[in-house]
Write an enzyme that holds these catalytic residues in place. Structure first.
Site, short mmCIF file in Angstrom:
data_model
loop_
_atom_site.label_atom_id
_atom_site.label_comp_id
_atom_site.label_asym_id
_atom_site.label_seq_id
_atom_site.Cartn_x
_atom_site.Cartn_y
_atom_site.Cartn_z
N HIS A 56 53.97 -69.27 -65.13
CA HIS A 56 53.40 -68.27 -66.15
C HIS A 56 54.50 -67.78 -67.22
O HIS A 56 54.85 -66.68 -67.23
CB HIS A 56 52.87 -67.03 -65.31
CG HIS A 56 51.91 -66.11 -66.16
ND1 HIS A 56 50.68 -65.52 -65.32
CD2 HIS A 56 51.88 -65.86 -67.34
CE1 HIS A 56 50.08 -64.91 -66.33
NE2 HIS A 56 50.76 -65.01 -67.56
N ARG A 63 44.07 -67.52 -67.65
CA ARG A 63 44.39 -66.99 -66.35
C ARG A 63 43.94 -67.75 -65.20
O ARG A 63 42.92 -68.68 -65.39
CB ARG A 63 43.69 -65.44 -65.99
CG ARG A 63 44.14 -64.32 -66.79
CD ARG A 63 45.36 -63.96 -66.23
NE ARG A 63 45.74 -62.74 -66.82
CZ ARG A 63 46.73 -62.68 -67.83
NH1 ARG A 63 47.40 -63.82 -68.43
NH2 ARG A 63 47.29 -61.52 -68.47
N GLU A 119 49.63 -66.24 -57.85
CA GLU A 119 51.11 -66.02 -58.51
C GLU A 119 52.20 -65.17 -57.95
O GLU A 119 51.88 -64.15 -57.68
CB GLU A 119 50.94 -65.82 -60.01
CG GLU A 119 50.09 -66.79 -60.71
CD GLU A 119 50.03 -66.24 -62.37
OE1 GLU A 119 50.57 -65.38 -62.82
OE2 GLU A 119 49.27 -66.92 -63.12
P1 NDP Z 1 41.62 -62.84 -77.67
O1 NDP Z 1 40.73 -61.59 -77.18
O2 NDP Z 1 41.95 -63.19 -78.96
O3 NDP Z 1 40.83 -64.28 -77.20
C1 NDP Z 1 39.95 -64.45 -76.09
C2 NDP Z 1 39.00 -65.40 -76.42
O4 NDP Z 1 38.32 -65.46 -75.02
C3 NDP Z 1 37.75 -65.07 -77.48
O5 NDP Z 1 37.87 -66.20 -78.33
C4 NDP Z 1 36.66 -65.15 -76.56
O6 NDP Z 1 35.57 -65.69 -77.34
C5 NDP Z 1 36.95 -65.91 -75.28
N1 NDP Z 1 35.95 -65.79 -74.46
C6 NDP Z 1 35.66 -64.45 -73.85
N2 NDP Z 1 34.61 -64.75 -73.08
C7 NDP Z 1 34.16 -66.18 -73.01
C8 NDP Z 1 33.35 -67.00 -72.39
N3 NDP Z 1 32.63 -66.45 -71.46
N4 NDP Z 1 33.53 -68.26 -72.57
C9 NDP Z 1 34.31 -68.76 -73.48
N5 NDP Z 1 35.10 -67.93 -74.25
C10 NDP Z 1 35.18 -66.65 -73.91
O7 NDP Z 1 42.80 -62.76 -76.66
P2 NDP Z 1 44.14 -63.84 -77.06
O8 NDP Z 1 43.77 -65.07 -77.59
O9 NDP Z 1 45.38 -62.77 -77.47
O10 NDP Z 1 44.55 -64.07 -75.24
C11 NDP Z 1 43.87 -64.71 -74.43
C12 NDP Z 1 44.09 -64.89 -73.14
O11 NDP Z 1 45.34 -65.46 -72.89
C13 NDP Z 1 44.51 -63.60 -72.58
O12 NDP Z 1 43.21 -62.72 -72.10
C14 NDP Z 1 45.33 -63.76 -71.51
O13 NDP Z 1 44.65 -63.85 -70.31
C15 NDP Z 1 46.05 -65.04 -71.81
N6 NDP Z 1 47.47 -65.09 -71.91
C16 NDP Z 1 48.34 -65.94 -71.30
C17 NDP Z 1 49.54 -66.06 -71.51
C18 NDP Z 1 50.33 -66.81 -70.62
O14 NDP Z 1 51.74 -66.32 -70.46
N7 NDP Z 1 49.93 -67.85 -70.10
C19 NDP Z 1 50.18 -65.16 -72.61
C20 NDP Z 1 49.25 -64.22 -73.21
C21 NDP Z 1 47.79 -64.58 -72.95
P3 NDP Z 1 34.55 -64.79 -77.94
O15 NDP Z 1 35.16 -63.81 -78.73
O16 NDP Z 1 33.60 -65.56 -78.54
O17 NDP Z 1 34.13 -63.85 -76.84
C1 DGY Z 2 49.62 -61.77 -71.10
O1 DGY Z 2 50.48 -60.96 -72.02
O2 DGY Z 2 48.42 -61.61 -70.76
C2 DGY Z 2 50.45 -62.90 -70.40
O3 DGY Z 2 49.82 -63.42 -69.52
C3 DGY Z 2 51.73 -62.58 -70.35
O4 DGY Z 2 52.56 -62.34 -71.75
#
Ligand code: NDP
Ligand code: DGY
Length: 328
Positions: free
Chosen positions: A293, A245, A274
């Protein structure tokens, strides 16, 4: 005489792929009203459309806060977002009111990881600059140091947030010959062993990585995490990538780091705001690649997300299991 069952009102805040609309249209108990546009619903229309709704299907561009929940009123049972990220929703308020939330994890992991790798390579190997030079006549001959960038082979990659997407990025990057894979987050992950991931403090990751990829969720702790102090610890030759994000990054500090040569380059799939205004300083920098995005933007992924969001909504309306319910 039989009395007709009362219809449940559903508000959908945008045109969504047909896979989801078909599921909603086939649900006899729903009366669906749709913001029938590819552009976001205005705040006023959102507040109006949600009135009396039992279910709300929203997008990441809709801010779902107490005002929206108040406008919806006590009927609201479920909110289903067409995204895995849920930072646009006031989760505490939602929880307080006993509303269930559906989201779309897993189904977009591969597409987002693939795009992140593409963005990393495009940024590190300066692809947009090269394409531009071909078009504008800047390509005069083959030159030894012209448009040189940085390669993954033998490098150290640092992933901030080795969750579903972070792990899928790591799995895709390792075959490029990455030497060390560092990651940081709140807790060490058992699945990190698959990519020989080393759980390290954030400072270590920042100072030792040649490529930093941000794939964590946006939370109060991660907001503004990548700031002046962060960039000042990075190597001058390091490349920074963000597909989580925009608000995880302090963009003024990133601009300073890029324009002053503190870091080599940045690739961003997400920004604040955005869309990023076309006159934004970051867009003037050759060493900054900005995408609109599009992490999950493949036809099939968006179709599957749409169907999942519709099924989540119906599960919440019917009081049955939701395929992907957010546990808060
Ligand atoms: P997950 O919940 O699987 O992963 C999120 C990760 O964030 C976890 O590993 C968590 O680690 C970590 N995290 C949380 N707090 C912290 C912190 N303080 N410092 C470092 N790491 C932290 O979610 P996804 O992988 O499925 O998705 C991640 C993000 O990607 C979404 O929330 C969204 O914002 C973004 N996204 C963007 C997209 C795009 O189009 N660009 C598409 C899809 C998603 P821990 O478990 O150790 O807390
Ligand atoms: C999400 O799913 O959070 C992305 O940002 C868009 O797919």
């Amino acid at each position: 005489m039989q009395t007709a069952a009362k219809l449940m009102k559903v508000f959908v805040t945008r045109r969504i792929p047909q896979e989801g609309m078909k599921i909603l249209s086939a649900a006899a108990e729903c009366e669906v009203s749709l913001w029938d546009s590819d552009e976001p619903v205005s705040r006023a229309e959102l507040l109006k459309g949600v009135q009396g709704a039992h279910g709300l299907l929203c997008l990441l561009s809709d801010k779902i806060d107490a005002e929206v929940l108040d406008a919806a009123g006590p009927n609201l049972k479920v909110i289903s977002t067409l995204s895995v990220g849920f930072d646009h929703m006031a989760i505490d308020e939602i929880k307080k009111r006993g509303i269930r939330v559906g989201y779309t994890p897993d189904v977009l992991t591969d597409a987002t990881a693939e795009l992140t790798v593409a963005l990393l390579l495009a940024t590190a190997r300066r692809l947009p600059e090269g394409v531009e030079e071909v078009k504008n006549g800047g390509w005069s001959s083959w030159k030894p140091l012209w448009l040189c960038g940085y390669g993954l082979s033998g490098s150290t990659v640092g992933i901030i947030g080795l969750g579903r997407i972070g792990m899928a990025i790591a799995q895709r990057l390792m075959p490029f010959g990455v030497k060390r894979l560092l990651y940081s987050g709140r807790t060490a992950k058992a699945h990190a062993a698959e990519v020989n991931g080393e759980f390290v403090p954030l400072d270590t990751l920042v100072s030792e990585s040649d490529f930093i990829v941000v794939s964590c969720s946006l939370t109060p702790e991660t907001q503004g995490l990548c700031d002046k102090a962060f960039f000042s610890k990075m190597k001058n030759t390091a490349v920074f990538i963000n597909s989580s994000r925009g608000a995880v990054v302090n963009q003024e500090d990133l601009y300073e780091a890029l324009s002053g040569g503190q870091i080599a380059a940045a690739g961003l799939d997400v920004t604040t705001p955005e869309p990023l205004p076309t006159n934004h300083p970051l867009l003037k920098l050759k060493n900054c690649v900005v995408l609109p995005h599009i992490g999950s933007a493949t036809y099939s992924t968006r179709g599957v997300m749409s169907a999942l969001a519709a099924r989540n909504l119906l599960g919440g309306l019917r009081g049955t299991e939701m395929p992907s319910e957010l546990n808060f």
